[in-house]
Design an enzyme around this catalytic site. Structure first.
Site, short mmCIF file in Angstrom:
data_model
loop_
_atom_site.label_atom_id
_atom_site.label_comp_id
_atom_site.label_asym_id
_atom_site.label_seq_id
_atom_site.Cartn_x
_atom_site.Cartn_y
_atom_site.Cartn_z
N GLY A 46 0.84 -1.19 0.00
CA GLY A 46 0.00 0.00 0.00
C GLY A 46 0.88 1.24 0.00
O GLY A 46 2.06 1.16 0.37
N GLN A 51 3.38 9.88 1.25
CA GLN A 51 4.67 9.17 1.36
C GLN A 51 5.61 9.53 0.20
O GLN A 51 6.82 9.29 0.30
CB GLN A 51 4.45 7.65 1.41
N CYS A 94 6.06 -0.23 7.50
CA CYS A 94 5.70 0.95 6.71
C CYS A 94 6.91 1.35 5.87
O CYS A 94 8.03 1.37 6.37
CB CYS A 94 5.33 2.10 7.65
N LEU A 95 6.65 1.67 4.60
CA LEU A 95 7.75 2.07 3.72
C LEU A 95 8.39 3.37 4.19
O LEU A 95 9.52 3.67 3.83
CB LEU A 95 7.24 2.20 2.28
N HIS A 136 -4.21 1.49 7.99
CA HIS A 136 -2.83 1.99 8.02
C HIS A 136 -2.68 3.15 7.02
O HIS A 136 -2.10 4.19 7.36
CB HIS A 136 -1.88 0.82 7.67
N GLU A 137 -3.23 2.96 5.81
CA GLU A 137 -3.11 4.01 4.78
C GLU A 137 -3.94 5.24 5.15
O GLU A 137 -3.50 6.37 4.94
CB GLU A 137 -3.56 3.48 3.42
N HIS A 140 -2.18 7.56 7.35
CA HIS A 140 -1.22 8.44 6.66
C HIS A 140 -1.89 9.75 6.22
O HIS A 140 -1.27 10.81 6.24
CB HIS A 140 -0.64 7.76 5.42
O1 GNR Z 1 4.07 -2.58 2.54
C1 GNR Z 1 3.46 -2.43 3.61
N1 GNR Z 1 3.20 -3.51 4.37
C2 GNR Z 1 2.37 -3.49 5.47
C3 GNR Z 1 2.40 -4.58 6.33
C4 GNR Z 1 1.57 -4.62 7.42
C5 GNR Z 1 0.69 -3.59 7.67
C6 GNR Z 1 0.66 -2.49 6.84
C7 GNR Z 1 1.48 -2.44 5.74
S1 GNR Z 1 1.44 -1.08 4.68
C8 GNR Z 1 3.06 -1.08 4.06
C9 GNR Z 1 3.24 -0.03 3.00
C10 GNR Z 1 3.07 1.33 3.60
O2 GNR Z 1 3.87 1.88 4.30
N2 GNR Z 1 1.93 1.92 3.37
O3 GNR Z 1 1.68 3.11 3.92
NI NI Z 2 2.83 3.19 5.72
#
Ligand code: GNR
Ligand code: NI
Length: 174
Positions: A46, A51, A94-95, A136-137, A140
């Site tokens: 995601g 980001q 999270c990236l 999670h997204e 952000h």
């Molecule tokens: O790649 C991602 N893997 C992930 C694993 C567990 C819970 C959430 C995520 S999202 C993350 C990519 C990211 O940072 N999205 O904002």
């Molecule tokens: Ni993230």
């Protein structure tokens, strides 16, 4: 289509609240294409526009497994509602916080209403991994990271670790 730079902590832009999109047009689709390229290149599932430094309420996602056909999903101005009372713990990453993983509890079922790549309205129920990722997204978009749910000690450690990792990477690149 282009791969853009992913911002990492402690970049202050990650704390910004993203703004609603006025309309889904070709410029926005170009942004979503770049986001998807960037997400795939980074092996993520995601990505929120903030980001890559763009404070718009746009998310891309692909939960297909490596052996499956790609299944990109796009969310513009998403709204969450009807969270389940039941929470599920999940080991998140999270990236924007590379190399750090920790458990976060969230509702295991939520409703998401948004627009898609073509500007059509979508209304669905998300469960399991899909529910984890969309929440999670959506965080952000409000300037919230998964490490914000951890203790201050763990959060500070996470930021220090990312700083170190990024510094080593810059050195390699130089
Ligand atoms: O790649 C991602 N893997 C992930 C694993 C567990 C819970 C959430 C995520 S999202 C993350 C990519 C990211 O940072 N999205 O904002
Ligand atoms: Ni993230």
């Amino acid at each position: 289509m282009a791969i853009r730079e992913i911002r990492t902590v402690p970049d202050p832009i990650l704390k910004e609240v993203s703004q609603p999109v006025e309309k889904v047009d070709d410029d926005l689709r170009a942004l979503m294409d770049d986001m998807l390229d960037t997400m795939y290149a980074a092996d993520g599932i995601g990505l929120a526009a903030i980001q890559i430094g763009v404070p718009k309420r746009v998310i891309v996602m692909d939960l297909a497994k490596p052996d499956e056909e790609p299944a990109p999903k796009f969310f513009v101005n998403p709204v969450l509602s009807d969270p389940s009372d039941t929470l599920q713990p999940y080991e998140e990453g999270c990236l924007s916080v590379p190399t750090v993983f920790d458990e976060v509890e969230r509702p295991d079922r939520i409703r998401v209403q948004s627009m898609d790549y073509d500007g059509n309205q979508v209304d669905e129920i998300a469960e399991g991994m899909y529910a984890v990722c969309i929440q999670h997204e959506m965080d952000h978009l409000e300037g919230v990271l998964f490490i914000d749910y951890l203790s201050r000690l763990k959060r500070n450690r996470a930021v220090q670790k990312v700083k170190k990792v990024e510094k080593a990477k810059d050195k390699d690149a130089a």
